[in-house]
Each structure stands twice: as C-alpha cells, then as structure tokens.
Design an enzyme around this catalytic site. Sequence first.
Site, PDB file in Angstrom:
ATOM      1  CB  CYS B  42      -0.857  -0.025   1.264  1.00  0.00           C
ATOM      2  SG  CYS B  42      -1.851   1.457   1.503  1.00  0.00           S
ATOM      3  CB  THR B  44      -0.066   3.178   4.330  1.00  0.00           C
ATOM      4  OG1 THR B  44      -1.282   3.793   3.928  1.00  0.00           O
ATOM      5  CG2 THR B  44       0.202   3.474   5.785  1.00  0.00           C
ATOM      6  CG  HIS B  47       3.436   7.543   3.224  1.00  0.00           C
ATOM      7  ND1 HIS B  47       4.004   8.635   2.617  1.00  0.00           N
ATOM      8  CD2 HIS B  47       2.214   7.397   2.641  1.00  0.00           C
ATOM      9  CE1 HIS B  47       3.164   9.145   1.724  1.00  0.00           C
ATOM     10  NE2 HIS B  47       2.075   8.403   1.710  1.00  0.00           N
ATOM     11  CD  GLU B  68      -3.008  -2.889  -0.166  1.00  0.00           C
ATOM     12  OE1 GLU B  68      -2.586  -3.438  -1.205  1.00  0.00           O
ATOM     13  OE2 GLU B  68      -3.225  -1.673  -0.082  1.00  0.00           O
ATOM     14  CB  CYS B 103     -18.425   0.706  17.834  1.00  0.00           C
ATOM     15  SG  CYS B 103     -16.726   0.582  17.244  1.00  0.00           S
ATOM     16  CB  CYS B 111     -13.825   2.367  15.710  1.00  0.00           C
ATOM     17  SG  CYS B 111     -13.221   1.917  17.352  1.00  0.00           S
ATOM     18  NE  ARG B 204       0.528   5.736 -10.739  1.00  0.00           N
ATOM     19  CZ  ARG B 204       0.779   6.096  -9.482  1.00  0.00           C
ATOM     20  NH1 ARG B 204       0.433   7.299  -9.058  1.00  0.00           N
ATOM     21  NH2 ARG B 204       1.348   5.247  -8.653  1.00  0.00           N
TER      22      ARG B 204
END
Lengths: 350, 350, 350, 350
Positions: B42, B44, B47, B68, B103, B111, B204
Amino acid sequence: MAAMMKALRKMQAARGLAMDSVPVPAIGARDVLVRVKMASICGTDLHIFGWDRWSQGRIKPPVTLGHEFCGAVERVGEEVLAVKPGDFVSAEMHVNCGHCHQCRMGEAHICQNLRIIGIDQDGAFAEFVKIPATNIWKLDPAIPQHYGAILDPLGNAVHTVLAGPIAGQTALVTGCGPIGLMSIAVAKACGSSTVFATETNENRRAMAKQMGADVALNPATEDVVKQILGETNGTGVDVLLEMSGNATAIQQGFKALRAGGRASLLGIPTENVPLDLVDDVIFKGATVQGIYGRRMYGTWVQMTALLKAGRVNLDPLFGEREPLEKFENAFAKLQSGLAGKILLYPDGLK
Amino acid sequence: MAAMMKALRKMQAARGLAMDSVPVPAIGARDVLVRVKMASICGTDLHIFGWDRWSQGRIKPPVTLGHEFCGAVERVGEEVLAVKPGDFVSAEMHVNCGHCHQCRMGEAHICQNLRIIGIDQDGAFAEFVKIPATNIWKLDPAIPQHYGAILDPLGNAVHTVLAGPIAGQTALVTGCGPIGLMSIAVAKACGSSTVFATETNENRRAMAKQMGADVALNPATEDVVKQILGETNGTGVDVLLEMSGNATAIQQGFKALRAGGRASLLGIPTENVPLDLVDDVIFKGATVQGIYGRRMYGTWVQMTALLKAGRVNLDPLFGEREPLEKFENAFAKLQSGLAGKILLYPDGLK
Amino acid sequence: MAAMMKALRKMQAARGLAMDSVPVPAIGARDVLVRVKMASICGTDLHIFGWDRWSQGRIKPPVTLGHEFCGAVERVGEEVLAVKPGDFVSAEMHVNCGHCHQCRMGEAHICQNLRIIGIDQDGAFAEFVKIPATNIWKLDPAIPQHYGAILDPLGNAVHTVLAGPIAGQTALVTGCGPIGLMSIAVAKACGSSTVFATETNENRRAMAKQMGADVALNPATEDVVKQILGETNGTGVDVLLEMSGNATAIQQGFKALRAGGRASLLGIPTENVPLDLVDDVIFKGATVQGIYGRRMYGTWVQMTALLKAGRVNLDPLFGEREPLEKFENAFAKLQSGLAGKILLYPDGLK
Amino acid sequence: MAAMMKALRKMQAARGLAMDSVPVPAIGARDVLVRVKMASICGTDLHIFGWDRWSQGRIKPPVTLGHEFCGAVERVGEEVLAVKPGDFVSAEMHVNCGHCHQCRMGEAHICQNLRIIGIDQDGAFAEFVKIPATNIWKLDPAIPQHYGAILDPLGNAVHTVLAGPIAGQTALVTGCGPIGLMSIAVAKACGSSTVFATETNENRRAMAKQMGADVALNPATEDVVKQILGETNGTGVDVLLEMSGNATAIQQGFKALRAGGRASLLGIPTENVPLDLVDDVIFKGATVQGIYGRRMYGTWVQMTALLKAGRVNLDPLFGEREPLEKFENAFAKLQSGLAGKILLYPDGLK
C-alpha cells in the site's frame, strides 16, 4: 401546413379504436407542436382498446390515444425557449398541476391533479401532438431515434430500479413484459450482481436472458422461491422489482425477498392482494415502494445519461413496425403476448 | 508447524525495512491464523518505509507491516465458527473497539479506538498473520485468488464510489494511483455514464483508459476544468472522487463539480488545503464526504457481490510479482511511479 | 450471594405462568449478571401467558419470561469492559449472531439467527438475569430509573417514528397501546406538526391526548379517514405509524396516507391483510416499512439522547406496580385493557 | 389605485440607499402584485447599503431592495389560480429558470440561472412588489402575520437544520445572528437533544438561550472545542450548523464535530478558509453540506407546518419597528449588532 391530420382515436364508449381525421392542434404560448415520427403501444392502450372497467371509468371519448412517441418539433409557442423547430424530442405525458402539496414537495409524478396526454386529452397516435413546453424532452443525437419512442416505459423501469440501491445487489424481476425486460437491462447496467427473472411466457424468458438476466425461471413449472433462496445462500434477493401485477408473482416475490430488502412495485394488480404482512414485511424489516410514472424530471435525466453513454441496449425489444393505419395488426400481436414493442408510424414506414 | 517464520518488519525508527525471523503468532479463542499466500504493498507502506513524519508519530518498531493480503486459514480459536482451516480468506485490517459511540451507531470504520493490523500491530508481510474472527472475510471461489490480495484498496474504491448515487452520473476521478484506477472500474460497473480521470503520469492515464475511463486528462498540460465543463454542457460533473490528496487536484475537482454535486474525498493531503467554501461548496449546495476505510462490513458485501458477478476487471493492475525477500525491488518500483500493484509472496512465487 | 433465586416461568405447554426457584445464572467471560430492579410486561408476555398459537410454536418450557427490565450490574465476566458492578443498566434482549448477511450489513435487528432473552432463553422476570456484554445498555443518571424498565417498547416507538422524516410532518398513530402512546410523544418531541391517533378504548384515547396527540379519534364511531382528510386539506397525513395490528386500522391508515407518504408498520396482524396495493401503495407512490425490534444500537443512542434531554415524558404510562409474586393481578389488569404499563419488582416494592 | 409608489432603492454605485418614487409595477399574466405590509432587513441588505466588493459585482443600480416581506395580494394576472386579491402572502424571492440541469433534477434552489427579487430586480422595500405566481406563498391564518416577514431567513434555518437527521442529535450553532438564532429554535423543535451555540456578542448569547440553546459559549474567552468535547463524553457534536461565515468559528466547528458527523454550512466566509481536510473531514468520515437558499418548495412546506403547529417561537427576535422612510435608523441599529430583526412598514406603523 395542412389543417387536418390522421389520428387513431377512441370514438365511442365501446371496444375498438378507429382512424379519424381531426384538426391539427392549435398551440398556446407555452406549448410545442410535435410531428410524430414513431409511436409505441402501451399495455394501457390495450386496456382502452378492449374497453375494460378501468377504461370505462377514465376515458371520455372521443380522444386520440398514444403516450409513447418521438418526433420533430414543428412549431413552438411564443414563450417557449427550451426547444425550437426541427429539434428531435420525446415528452413526459403526465402533466402536473404545479400547486398541489406533492408538486410543491418536488413529487410532481404523484400530483393530485395529474392529467395524462393520450388518456385524458389527445395523444400521440396522430400526425401531430401538442405538448406543454415543460414536458418536452430534447433527445441527444447519440441516442438511437427509435429509443425515443419508448422512453415512457423505459422511464418506468429506470424509476423502479433506481428507487433504491442496486449496485452489487441481487434483484428479482417478476414479470417480463416490456418494462420488466427493460428493468433487467437497467439493473445490470447499474451494477446489479445477479438478476433473476420470472415469467411464464417462454419467448419472454428467452428475451429476459438476452436483456441480461442471469437466471430466468418459469413460475408455472418451477419452485421459484426455493430456487432463488438456494442461489442466494438461503438469504433471498436484495431487491424485488415487481412488474407483473400478478398476485401470485407478488407473493412469491415477497417470499424470495431477503430480510431488510426492498420491494419496488410497478405492476398493477386487478384486485386486492392478500399479503402476509407479518412474515413478508414486518418481521423482515422490508421496505415496499409504490412506483408510479417517472420522477419529473430526475428519472429523465438518469435515463438520458444511461442511453447517451450506451449503457442500456434495448434493441432486442424492437422489430415489429407498422404504419399507424395498420394498428389492428399491432394490437392483435401484442394481445397475443408478443415479447417486445411495436412501433407505429403516422407518416408511413421510412 | 514451525515455531518461527519470516516477516518483513520495521525494526527501528529510521528509513527502511528488514526481513526478520519471528515466532508464529499464538492465537486466542476468537482468532484466526492465516497462512499468507500473497500480500500487496500500500502507499502507506511506502510512507513507513521512507519514515515520513506521519510514520514517526504512529509506528512503534519493531512491527511487521502489511495490511493487504490473502491466504488460507491455518488454524482457528475454539470459539471461531465463521471459517475453518483451509478456507481461502482475506481480512478487514481495521479492528474496531465495539463500544464507542461510532461502533454503537454502526459506523465501526470510524471507531474512536481503531487499531490497524500491519500498522499498530503485526501484519501480513509474513508467513502467517493473526486476525480476529470478526474481521476475516471468506472468499468465494468465483473470485480470482489474486484479487483477494487487494481487497483493502478495492474496498476504499467501492466505499468512495458507492457513498452516493453513481448510476447515470458523470464522475471525475482525480488521481490514478491504484485506488483511483479501481474507482474508475467500479464507477463504470455501477452505471456511471461518463468517467473523467485526471493524472499527470502518462502510464497511469493509459491504464485509466484500460480500466474504463471515458476521458483521461493531464492536468499538467490541459485545462482540466474547462474541458470537463465543456463536455458537460457547462454544468460540471455529478460526482468528484478525489484520490490524489493533491491540493491543486482537489481545487480543480471542486471547480469541475456541478452545483448540487457530491465530492467524496479519500486522498490524504499532506497539508491544509485552502478551499473556496463559498463558490465551491456553499453556493453550489455541494455535499462533501470524507471517506475512510471500508464500511464494516457493508462495503465488503458490495465488493464481494461485484467481484463474484465478474463486474469489475482488475487484471490490468496486476503484473509484477516478487518473493517477499525481494521487497526492495518492489518498493523501488512503486516509489518510481509504477502504475499498478505488486504482489509479494512470503512462501515464494508459485 | 444466594445460589437460588425467584423466577416467573412458563413451566409447561399450557395456559398460565408460575413462580419457581431456580439457580442464579452462571455467567461466561463476556456476560453480565444483572440484579433486576423492575421489569415490565409486554403484550408478548400476555400471548405466552394465554398460550396462543404463536406461543405454542415458539416457546420451549420451562423458561423464565421477561424482556423489559432494568437493574444494577451484580457481576461481570472477565473480558467485560463496558460496565462494572453497581452500574445501573437495561439491555437489548434481541441477541444477534454476528455473521449472517444482515449482521454483516449492519442490520443486526433482523439477524437471520436472532434469539430473544425472555422468549428463547431465560429472561428478566427473576431476581437476576444474564446478558451478553454487547447487549448491555448503561443508563445515564439523568434518566428516571423506571423509564429503564420500558426501553424495549420505547425503542420500538423510536425506531418506528425515526424510520423516516418526522419534523414538520403530520402523523397518524393507529392503535394506542403502550407503544402507540409512546410513539405519539416521540413524534411530537421530534417535530411532528400534527399527530392524529385512532383507538377504540376511551381511556387510551384520553391518554393519547396526554401524551401529546392533537386529535384522538374513535374508529368505532367516527369516519376516521374522512376526518383526517378534512383536517389535512384533502391531502392525507405524511406518516402512518401503525401500532395496532388490526386489519381495519391498517386499511384506514393507508386510505388516510397522502400520496408519497410513509407507512411504518410495527403492529402484528394475526392474519393476512387484504391491501388495495394499487390505490394505496402504487398509484400513491407510498413507502411502506416493516419495523422490527430496535436498530442495534442506533435506536438506543437516539432514545437515550431524547430521554437524557428530557424531551419525552413517559410518566402518564406509569402507575401500577406489583411485587413479582403478584403477577396474576398485573396480567389480569393488562388483559382487561389497562392503558399503561405495569412494573413488577422481583425484590419487592421499594 | 395610484400609479406611483414609495420605494427604498440603491440609486447609484456608491454607499447608501434612498427613498424614491417609482411606478407601481405592471404585472404579466402569471404574476401577482402584492401590497407590502412589513419587510425585514437581511444582512445582504447591509452589504448592499455599504457597497462592499460583492455588491459592486452584483448590483446594477437603480434597483429597489428588499427580499423579506409579507403583505396582501392586490392584483393577479389572468392565468393565476393559486392566490386571489386579499390573500395574505409571503414569497420565495429566488426565481429559477425551470430548464437547467438543476431545475430538472428538482434542485431549483441551485438553479444555474437564478435571479433574486430585491437583488437582481426590484424588491419589497416598496409599497408594492411584483412576484411570479409560482413563487407566492399563501400564509395560513394560524401563523402570526409578522412571522411572514422573515420566512426567507427562517427558511434558511429550516433548510440547514433539516438537511440531515436532527432528532436525538447534539448540535452546535456557530454564530447567533438572526438565522443562527432561528436555527436553535428549529433544532430544538425537531428533537435536537442538546444545542450548543457560540457567539462573541453578549446580547446574542442571551438571546440564544431564550431561543432554546442549552449552552451558549463565548469563543473570545472560552475554549469552545474543549468544552463541547467535555460535555459530549469526548465524542463531539453530531451536527454543526455553521451560521457565522467566520473562519475561526468554522475551524472550531469542525474540531468539535464528531467522527461521522454532519457539517451544514450556510454562513458566507469572505475569503478562502484553510481546512484541515485530513483530520476534520476525511479521517472523520464527516459529511459537509453547502446550504443555499431554501428548497423550492419543500422547505416552505416544512416551515409552514412547524409554524402552523406553533412549534417554533420567534417572538424574541422581534421588537424594533420603523416606517420605511426611517430606514437609516434601522440600518444603523443592525450595523451596530442588534440581536434581532427590524420590521419596516412601507405604509406606516399600524
């Protein structure tokens, strides 16, 4: 321009229709006169032809029928800005009052004073038809012209399918007349994962598959509810699109609906339907929607966008064409269960 | 079963990742142990690899990354009924608390006490990963297995696209990273009439067209807003799906949005974005939605239905594959702007 | 703590109930044991007492009844964090499975595998009751304690009233049993402009007015539909809140509903109801909602907020109180049509 | 009837307004001429008086101002059926085109070609005003007449409050000018559990309490965000109703909004507002709505129902009254921060 025109009319309070010669409609400042290119026959026209009880209570002869059509603008009233002569158009034939509670709430399709062109006043089975400018719908050139003749029923289908979520949802279409068949195509175009269709007529089941149904069942010979539950892991379908008006189909549809599902009812039953409200609606936490007409004009915007983008293929529905004068042929074929639409040409086949 | 396993971990508070050998996770009564077959990287993870400011505030090394993935159930806790060993599964990696206000309201994806597996605790870049049974998602055999490795970002896309009406709507996807690309396919599958995509990276943009975009624009060289307004009759798009986190793209997206439109924001800007609230939101009567994670588990249900029905083709996104140990290759390619996903195989390529 | 406790139970498959002595429930790691302070009798309890057909199919004696109650937490399982001993609580008595389609979709109130405490397993007509921690609802001190004993039916009312828009809407409540009466108060608290109520029992009509009804009609002596249409300018009410389960009331309710209105059905008819689907649902473009239970836990959040803010006055409903042993008195009064709730005290009146 | 009338007009492109004598408007077939009884001054009128940048770009002098008013129908065009001479009316002063995309979608309030009476053409600060029949709103005698003069801003408030759920919700109203104050009353009438209000002006805070605010905070001296989080168990408010247009208030409002909350923005900032989109919108899963005008005419229906039922008390807002000629007094008082509305009487105080 000629002063008189051909029109297919209900002449008296009895079975049948007749060709007549009537004056071309005079238009007011906010009206549009359209030269009808093609018109299409609705199930309602069959009822009026046959002079059933509903017709007897509603129709005031003489009146020109026809509320599915397209054609070119011939003339516009002096205050009309939305279209000009030559524009190719169809129209919303439900005319709302503009001032009742529903009209004020943006629910013009259920206006308390609704009048229908082709039912309550002269319609489109004629060389020309008069339409209020508010109700005219200009057709994008990217949309096949003959599709323009069936936007009224397609609008019913789009209204029904998009009355709630459909993307990634399983759906059951009960009844595969023209609107049922269109609903199948619309549901698939809008992301329905699996469309089940039920229909006793074999030709219509075949056409249901052509329109995109994943499963077409015959309720006369198959246990529809059991099969659908079986194919949905015992859960039932997310959405019921009821297009038959048949009491048994309605009951089956509710039994096949999952708890929390949506039942959108468009088909018109001819009598009261005993519903198991407890098991089929209340304990299920189901949502039941009555669907009437087309949202004015949200449904038209959605429908146009889908058609313009080529997302809905209606070609399987077309085939039969007749000059307006040969209407008897057309009505007879439809009465015998033809699985599709018949186009009538007031100005002859071209 | 071996007691130790390979894992790709953040070992210390600095740039980089390293392969390590760690104990196979012990599971509790309501946990599932999954043997990871494929995992996917990902943004993330990039990063965290790069150890940016956000990572420095959030990540507590050492921790195994990876959120993932898909794989087969290896073992289940004694109270687990939902899956059994051998089932092929993926998982929602956001773990909610179950008792905060959100929740209780059915908004578990936001949450107040959310923990993310692969961020806040050991994740799926390893031979095995431990998942709470509530979060396991069993995969239907009709879904291609490798799709199972990217359900987390696909779920972001589905969540964003279906956060409002999409059927018959024009949409603009700003930013064609993996989630943007998936959003294009999902939007088209769910009836979007025209999808515009903006992206500066040429590969892309090409892939955007493959995924179904009708128009792919380069904001570095084209006047995106003008073009979109031109192609929408001056009205603008119905829906903005913001996937870039780029301030300019966000501003362009709002300018291209029609009055009354929906802007669904998933991309994460790195700083405050000055918005023209008056012209772009208030006078427009626009609706802006922040989108985070996936609805638990409505999004998973929708996504599964779309995939099972074959409505979304993700194949163009795949291609590159690496054994987990070769992670440096994979991270380098993604850093350089590869237009797709890379699958990592903890147990070697098969 | 004593090992045995008093409980009011269905002992055998026949009419009646009996006090019994049973073991205090043992609790698991995620359970809460509550010392019942007050319990309230639901219409369902009357059915089970009378051993009607529905009860015969559902109840497996022996079982302790009671699903409306409040009390103090006595003991919690080791994994319970949400409450601690001494907290004053009520509970959602519908226990959902967590893994069926509906649970996954956030529709736990229509879980396919729902079990009800006090129906399918031992309930709250006892000194102690065992509740899963997920289902416990801690009560804010600002809420009168005795209100805590009727949150189950109040939740039905809130769920029904807030299942669609109510602010500035006219509403018709058909049937003024306890839930109907509560619905009146909730509808007014949430901005309903005019609430009509229909009820044949004179005491209940009087109480309907006390709860805030603007107009209370007697369908046995008045033309309810005509009156409501008269007072709504011929349009009908925006919202039907059906609380009676009575076929005639349901039919009247639909006739009094405006085109485009919402009919939310909570009352349970004992047989199929013949509906005029065409005129009352389809041509009307009405939305019909089956309502079951309470949204878990959105309804509880809404209900708590309304009560805590003092927006709903339920005091007129209270009055009668009995020690649990005197249950025969209480059941007899309710059977004879008492217009309110009766509180039972397992530990004696205080 | 006299041919000339008094009118308060912007005579030239500069600060100030002036009384003038102009012809009584001639009306068309679908217009209504109203004899203005009372008119009210909007913040927009102050901007036009002061000739700020926005006014300079929009206003084309000479023009009669005034878009908040009520009065009696003096004369109607020949096609007007909705009202007749003598009817007491107010009007929606936004005139939509009827044929743009938004008008077709039922979103006339964000019509692409909107014109405003009193801004773009002669308004109601005069003895008579001409209104299209579609825009006339007949007032029920149960509604106090002077309320009729402020339905335009009350409609803003109703539109904002009811743009999402409000029953049982906590709300924050930022900015207690007239619309903010009305919003408080509307929110409470529609079931909001707790209304927080922020406002630096002490008189307005006092009036906020009178209108029903539970808590009125001074952002100049109090930590608004901290206090609201403290009083909502750390969760934040469900709904932000932004009425100030002040950048700091907007930012505080977003910080005080709960994850999953709704921010409805009506106030008009004078410049770009830097928003923390990540923390305040995206990660929060918030919904932000731009609110403009009043839904045509759903908002009017809702507002009328609430007023007719006596659910909203606006009396604290009234007090000051002036004959139209004394407009300088009125504008001066409002400029200095008067907490309420001033009514102007073209025909003298009565």
